[in-house]
Design a protein around this motif. Structure first.
Motif, short mmCIF file in Angstrom:
data_model
loop_
_atom_site.label_atom_id
_atom_site.label_comp_id
_atom_site.label_asym_id
_atom_site.label_seq_id
_atom_site.Cartn_x
_atom_site.Cartn_y
_atom_site.Cartn_z
N HIS A 147 63.83 15.38 1.05
CA HIS A 147 64.49 14.16 1.52
C HIS A 147 64.05 12.98 0.67
N GLU A 148 64.91 11.98 0.65
CA GLU A 148 64.57 10.75 -0.06
C GLU A 148 64.82 9.57 0.86
N GLY A 149 63.75 8.83 1.14
CA GLY A 149 63.84 7.73 2.08
C GLY A 149 64.49 6.49 1.48
N PRO A 150 64.63 5.47 2.33
CA PRO A 150 64.01 5.41 3.67
C PRO A 150 64.71 6.33 4.67
N ARG A 151 63.90 7.04 5.46
CA ARG A 151 64.40 7.91 6.50
C ARG A 151 63.56 7.71 7.76
N LEU A 152 64.20 7.86 8.88
CA LEU A 152 63.51 7.84 10.16
C LEU A 152 63.22 9.29 10.55
N THR A 153 62.00 9.56 10.98
CA THR A 153 61.62 10.91 11.38
C THR A 153 61.03 10.87 12.78
N TRP A 154 60.92 12.05 13.39
CA TRP A 154 60.26 12.13 14.70
C TRP A 154 59.41 13.39 14.76
N VAL A 155 58.36 13.31 15.57
CA VAL A 155 57.48 14.47 15.77
C VAL A 155 58.16 15.41 16.77
N MET A 156 58.32 16.67 16.38
CA MET A 156 58.99 17.64 17.24
C MET A 156 58.00 18.39 18.12
N ASN A 157 56.85 18.73 17.56
CA ASN A 157 55.81 19.46 18.30
C ASN A 157 54.49 18.71 18.18
N GLY A 158 53.85 18.51 19.29
CA GLY A 158 52.60 17.75 19.31
C GLY A 158 52.80 16.56 20.22
N TYR A 159 52.79 15.36 19.65
CA TYR A 159 53.13 14.16 20.41
C TYR A 159 54.64 13.96 20.29
N GLY A 160 55.39 14.86 20.91
CA GLY A 160 56.83 14.93 20.72
C GLY A 160 57.56 13.64 21.01
N GLY A 161 58.46 13.25 20.10
CA GLY A 161 59.29 12.07 20.29
C GLY A 161 58.82 10.85 19.54
N HIS A 162 57.56 10.82 19.14
CA HIS A 162 57.07 9.64 18.42
C HIS A 162 57.70 9.59 17.03
N MET A 163 58.08 8.38 16.62
CA MET A 163 58.89 8.21 15.40
C MET A 163 58.10 7.53 14.29
N GLN A 164 58.56 7.74 13.06
CA GLN A 164 57.91 7.16 11.89
C GLN A 164 58.94 6.97 10.79
N GLU A 165 58.93 5.80 10.17
CA GLU A 165 59.76 5.54 8.99
C GLU A 165 59.03 6.02 7.75
N ILE A 166 59.74 6.67 6.85
CA ILE A 166 59.14 7.17 5.62
C ILE A 166 59.96 6.69 4.43
N GLU A 167 59.29 6.11 3.47
CA GLU A 167 59.92 5.66 2.24
C GLU A 167 59.75 6.72 1.16
N GLY A 168 60.60 6.68 0.15
CA GLY A 168 60.45 7.54 -1.00
C GLY A 168 60.80 8.99 -0.74
N ARG A 169 60.38 9.84 -1.66
CA ARG A 169 60.71 11.27 -1.60
C ARG A 169 59.65 12.02 -0.79
N PHE A 170 60.11 12.94 0.06
CA PHE A 170 59.17 13.64 0.93
C PHE A 170 59.82 14.92 1.46
N SER A 171 59.03 15.73 2.15
CA SER A 171 59.50 16.91 2.85
C SER A 171 58.88 16.91 4.24
N ALA A 172 59.37 17.83 5.08
CA ALA A 172 58.88 17.92 6.46
C ALA A 172 58.71 19.39 6.84
N THR A 173 57.71 19.65 7.65
CA THR A 173 57.50 20.99 8.17
C THR A 173 58.38 21.18 9.41
N ARG A 174 58.30 22.35 10.03
CA ARG A 174 59.10 22.63 11.22
C ARG A 174 58.65 21.80 12.43
N ASP A 175 57.52 21.11 12.31
CA ASP A 175 57.04 20.28 13.42
C ASP A 175 57.50 18.83 13.31
N ARG A 176 58.30 18.54 12.31
CA ARG A 176 58.79 17.17 12.11
C ARG A 176 60.30 17.23 11.91
#
Length: 366
Positions: free
Chosen positions: A53-82
């Motif tokens: 992915h290439e930001g800015p993108r809005l992401t959320w935690v899927m497993n753990g503290y589920g539902g909490h969100m985070q903005e991410i700038e630039g290029r990145f990837s996410a695991t199955r928990d995000r």
């Protein structure tokens, strides 16, 4: 007055789950500059040579503290928990800071918790299908369409408030880490805690949890600041002098117990009593509080009875003419250090209250 409608996240975004292929082994096998995000909001899971992915993108935690969100700038990837909110191409994308502010409470509320002994614990989850249905308030214009200008203005205010909060967080951390200065004026003398003519040092005895009672005298253990329980009787006998407690495991923190107060100590808690009447126990306590980090005590180099006796010393002001301990100067410095610590504690508490407050859309709406 601004009017709002409820819109679903899927009205503006395609919600996708991160890739299961991103594991600890895979990130270590392909190191690189691009972060991989998982369940933690504090730091990336790892860094790899490619990105999804290439930001800015809005992401959320899927497993753990589920539902909490985070903005991410630039290029990145996410695991199955995000999860990642990918803007839809057929609609205009609202301000991401606004979406985060407005949608996160609803997204957290939609998360499903794992049940342990009939109670919900902190482990929750929310997957893309359910997350996409989550609604959040969207301001609308006179034509009934989403007001993107208003959302952008609120998002800008939010970023400014968060920048101010970051500054307060730094200030609170500095306050909590601040070391009280010990700067006696005039001549001084260094005295060792191993000097048995001046100090009595001891370690407590083992106290079983089965001996705890609902009400009784406090018993202190590795955490010298907070009793780990209460017992009917003490394993100590002399309370005619004030006591300074320290935990022998972990950080070398201390507690002051005034004379006349009964308590007990375990074999993880040390006790200091000042035997010389020309040494002020409160001064000794505040001096040790102010200088405790210099010794480097931790779980490896423990603050054992032997190490404390061998390593720890107190710099005591002395009278210029007689060379004796200056009791009045000690008391003045103890009073000053106590007042400074109270001010620091009050400021830290006030900042903490501000930082714990949750911003809402209506708090910063234009």
């Amino acid at each position: 007055m601004t009017k709002y409608i409820d819109a679903a996240l899927e009205d503006f975004f395609s919600l996708v789950q991160g890739r299961a292929a991103h594991t600890r082994d895979s990130t270590e096998a392909s190191p690189g500059p691009y972060p991989v995000y998982s369940a933690s909001l504090l730091r990336p899971f790892g860094h790899i040579a490619t990105f999804d992915h290439e930001g800015p993108r809005l992401t959320w935690v899927m497993n753990g503290y589920g539902g909490h969100m985070q903005e991410i700038e630039g290029r990145f990837s996410a695991t199955r928990d995000r999860g990642v909110l990918v803007p839809r191409k057929d609609v205009r994308t609202p301000d991401l800071a606004y979406v985060r502010l407005a949608a996160e409470p609803q997204l957290v509320a939609a998360a499903v918790g794992r049940i342990v002994e009939g109670r919900k614990n902190n482990y929750t989850k929310v997957y893309p299908k359910e997350a996409g249905k989550v609604t959040f308030p969207v301001p609308i214009g006179a034509d009934g369409a989403p007001d993107y200008v208003a959302m952008a203005a609120i998002g800008t205010k939010l970023r400014r408030l968060e920048a101010a909060r970051d500054g307060m967080t730094t200030a609170a951390d500095q306050l909590n880490r601040a070391v009280l200065a010990v700067d006696p004026k005039g001549p001084t003398q260094a005295v060792s805690l191993g000097d048995e003519a001046l100090f009595s040092l001891s370690i407590g005895e083992r106290i079983l949890r089965s001996s705890h009672v609902a009400s009784g005298i406090p018993a202190y253990s590795a955490n010298a600041l907070v009793p780990f329980g209460r017992v009917n009787s003490s394993n100590l006998s002399d309370f005619s002098r004030s006591s300074i407690l320290w935990g022998i495991d972990g950080v070398f923190d201390l507690n002051f117990i005034p004379a006349g107060e009964a308590f007990a100590t375990t074999d993880h808690c040390g006790r200091i009593q000042v035997l010389d009447d020309d040494l002020d126990a409160r001064y000794v306590y505040w001096h040790l509080k102010a200088t405790r980090e210099r010794y480097g005590f931790d779980r490896v180099f423990r603050a054992s009875l032997g190490n404390v006796r061998a390593e720890v010393e107190v710099i005591v002001p002395v009278e210029m003419k007689t060379g004796k301990f200056d009791l009045e100067a000690q008391r003045e410095m103890a009073n000053r250090m106590e007042a400074l610590d109270k001010s620091r504690s009050a400021a830290s508490t006030a900042l903490g209250e501000l930082l714990r407050g949750r911003l809402r859309v209506e708090d910063i709406a234009i």
